[in-house]
Design an enzyme around this catalytic site. Sequence first.
Site, PDB file in Angstrom:
ATOM      1  N   GLY A 282      -6.979 -24.559  34.502  1.00  0.00           N
ATOM      2  CA  GLY A 282      -7.871 -24.527  33.344  1.00  0.00           C
ATOM      3  C   GLY A 282      -9.143 -25.340  33.555  1.00  0.00           C
ATOM      4  O   GLY A 282     -10.241 -24.887  33.216  1.00  0.00           O
ATOM      5  N   ILE A 283      -9.012 -26.534  34.113  1.00  0.00           N
ATOM      6  CA  ILE A 283     -10.196 -27.393  34.287  1.00  0.00           C
ATOM      7  C   ILE A 283     -11.118 -26.787  35.344  1.00  0.00           C
ATOM      8  O   ILE A 283     -12.340 -26.727  35.173  1.00  0.00           O
ATOM      9  CB  ILE A 283      -9.790 -28.829  34.682  1.00  0.00           C
ATOM     10  CG1 ILE A 283      -8.934 -29.462  33.592  1.00  0.00           C
ATOM     11  CG2 ILE A 283     -11.022 -29.686  34.950  1.00  0.00           C
ATOM     12  CD1 ILE A 283      -8.255 -30.771  33.977  1.00  0.00           C
TER      13      ILE A 283
ATOM     14  N   THR B 102     -11.803 -35.680  39.415  1.00  0.00           N
ATOM     15  CA  THR B 102     -11.389 -35.963  38.035  1.00  0.00           C
ATOM     16  C   THR B 102      -9.897 -35.647  37.866  1.00  0.00           C
ATOM     17  O   THR B 102      -9.416 -35.536  36.742  1.00  0.00           O
ATOM     18  CB  THR B 102     -12.186 -35.102  37.022  1.00  0.00           C
ATOM     19  OG1 THR B 102     -12.049 -33.728  37.390  1.00  0.00           O
ATOM     20  CG2 THR B 102     -13.647 -35.491  36.953  1.00  0.00           C
TER      21      THR B 102
ATOM     22  N   ARG C 121      -6.482 -36.771  40.093  1.00  0.00           N
ATOM     23  CA  ARG C 121      -5.745 -38.025  40.237  1.00  0.00           C
ATOM     24  C   ARG C 121      -6.228 -38.658  41.539  1.00  0.00           C
ATOM     25  O   ARG C 121      -6.449 -37.962  42.541  1.00  0.00           O
ATOM     26  CB  ARG C 121      -4.238 -37.779  40.330  1.00  0.00           C
ATOM     27  CG  ARG C 121      -3.567 -37.486  39.001  1.00  0.00           C
ATOM     28  CD  ARG C 121      -3.540 -38.699  38.054  1.00  0.00           C
ATOM     29  NE  ARG C 121      -2.868 -38.421  36.804  1.00  0.00           N
ATOM     30  CZ  ARG C 121      -3.468 -37.988  35.691  1.00  0.00           C
ATOM     31  NH1 ARG C 121      -4.792 -37.792  35.675  1.00  0.00           N
ATOM     32  NH2 ARG C 121      -2.782 -37.768  34.593  1.00  0.00           N
TER      33      ARG C 121
ATOM     34  N   ASP D 213     -13.579 -40.347  38.729  1.00  0.00           N
ATOM     35  CA  ASP D 213     -13.059 -40.758  37.425  1.00  0.00           C
ATOM     36  C   ASP D 213     -11.654 -41.335  37.585  1.00  0.00           C
ATOM     37  O   ASP D 213     -11.120 -41.925  36.654  1.00  0.00           O
ATOM     38  CB  ASP D 213     -13.016 -39.537  36.480  1.00  0.00           C
ATOM     39  CG  ASP D 213     -12.565 -39.920  35.071  1.00  0.00           C
ATOM     40  OD1 ASP D 213     -13.029 -40.965  34.569  1.00  0.00           O
ATOM     41  OD2 ASP D 213     -11.765 -39.182  34.474  1.00  0.00           O
TER      42      ASP D 213
ATOM     43  N   GLU E 272      -4.930 -47.254  39.922  1.00  0.00           N
ATOM     44  CA  GLU E 272      -5.597 -47.676  38.675  1.00  0.00           C
ATOM     45  C   GLU E 272      -4.830 -48.816  38.020  1.00  0.00           C
ATOM     46  O   GLU E 272      -3.599 -48.771  38.015  1.00  0.00           O
ATOM     47  CB  GLU E 272      -5.681 -46.492  37.706  1.00  0.00           C
ATOM     48  CG  GLU E 272      -6.614 -45.426  38.194  1.00  0.00           C
ATOM     49  CD  GLU E 272      -6.638 -44.180  37.309  1.00  0.00           C
ATOM     50  OE1 GLU E 272      -6.201 -44.259  36.149  1.00  0.00           O
ATOM     51  OE2 GLU E 272      -7.112 -43.140  37.791  1.00  0.00           O
TER      52      GLU E 272
ATOM     53  N   HIS F 159     -11.581 -43.627  34.461  1.00  0.00           N
ATOM     54  CA  HIS F 159     -10.631 -42.629  33.934  1.00  0.00           C
ATOM     55  C   HIS F 159     -10.926 -42.316  32.453  1.00  0.00           C
ATOM     56  O   HIS F 159     -10.123 -42.628  31.568  1.00  0.00           O
ATOM     57  CB  HIS F 159      -9.184 -43.102  34.113  1.00  0.00           C
ATOM     58  CG  HIS F 159      -8.210 -41.952  34.122  1.00  0.00           C
ATOM     59  ND1 HIS F 159      -7.044 -41.947  34.832  1.00  0.00           N
ATOM     60  CD2 HIS F 159      -8.246 -40.751  33.487  1.00  0.00           C
ATOM     61  CE1 HIS F 159      -6.398 -40.815  34.640  1.00  0.00           C
ATOM     62  NE2 HIS F 159      -7.118 -40.059  33.820  1.00  0.00           N
TER      63      HIS F 159
HETATM   64  O1  GLV Z   1      -5.871 -37.794  32.924  1.00  0.00           O
HETATM   65  C1  GLV Z   1      -5.734 -37.159  31.927  1.00  0.00           C
HETATM   66  C2  GLV Z   1      -4.670 -36.217  31.718  1.00  0.00           C
HETATM   67  O2  GLV Z   1      -3.793 -36.105  32.589  1.00  0.00           O
HETATM   68  O3  GLV Z   1      -4.647 -35.568  30.676  1.00  0.00           O
END
Ligand code: GLV
Length: 368
Positions: A184-185, A280, A282, A306, A311, A329
Amino acid sequence: MGSEEQQKPKILLLGTIEHAHEAWSRITSIADIIQPTSTDRPSFLSECRSGAFSSCLLAYRTFDSTALTGPLDHELISALPSSIKYICHVGAGYDAISIPACTARGIRVSNTPSAVDEATADCALFLLLGAMRNFNAGMTALRRNEWRGGTEEEVEMTKTKTIKMPPLGRDPRGKTLGILGMGGIGKCLARKVAGAFGMKVQYLNRKRDWEGEKELLMSSEQGGGGSPPGVEVEWVETMEELLRASDVLSLNLPLNAETRHIISTKEFAMMKPGIVIINTARGAVMDEAALVEALESGQVQSVGLDVYENEPEIHPGLLANPNVMLVPHMGTWTVETETKMEEWAISNVRMAIEEGKLRSIVPEQRDM
Ligand SMILES: O=CC(=O)O
């Protein structure tokens, strides 16, 4: 009346409800909410083993609750009471949860896909432009009271002399964006870069997504007026093809045992020299130490990040490099998206209670 109360299912709440208060209040009328009192993983494990959560039907958990419980790995899943049948995670990425451990215990897991797509793709767009245009170097120089990376003395001298300039950026128009992981992203990003920047898109996915491609190619024919032009999108078969032809690479795949460090020294060597990389997804899908080396050698020109391997720790080699644009993030960090994610997770809770199934079970458990 008392016995009616006792029949309500119990929910273990890991984290807090920040936005979707209305949806949550409807849940509290059909379920009892149990919250842990522990403050760290060892005490949480003891609390689990003490029976404090016995008879809970499901756990609702936020991304940030990992700070309390640690990862939901084999040890933690085994400590949960056997009454737990569902884990409803708020977020798209669920790498903090061991799906094999859950499956073995008969626990079904849901995430919140698609709720995160727009906001995460917007964040990728920001990082893409920032990294291509070297905005980080100029922006951080300003906060040091310098102009475009020159020293204070040099700024004074500008009245008569030239000042030190950061390297010129590059325009996205006409460049090729390689998307690793076309979910989707990835699709949302493809649409945005084609419409806003006139970039070409190629992608590598576990399998070719014909339907998704058609959807992207047709996007110009829907909605008229303000809709973006159709996306020039090409599927490539191998990682090598993707890396050799991309001017910019965006990582949009989930983190799991197969994708950990999928981008490392060998892959950096295959890339077009001077590539720009955006992550964006992981942090651990990319080998951060190898990335620092690739940046230092110039093989990678700049990156927009991001997400990070450990982290909230950030590799010092990334912090020190002006060609690295860093965001802590915040891909989904908007009121609308965070609300949507909570509402989505709560709809999983409701479905689990009322229908005994989940709205968005994770793909690994679709046959469960
Ligand atoms: O990092 C954000 C998510 O996994 O929704």
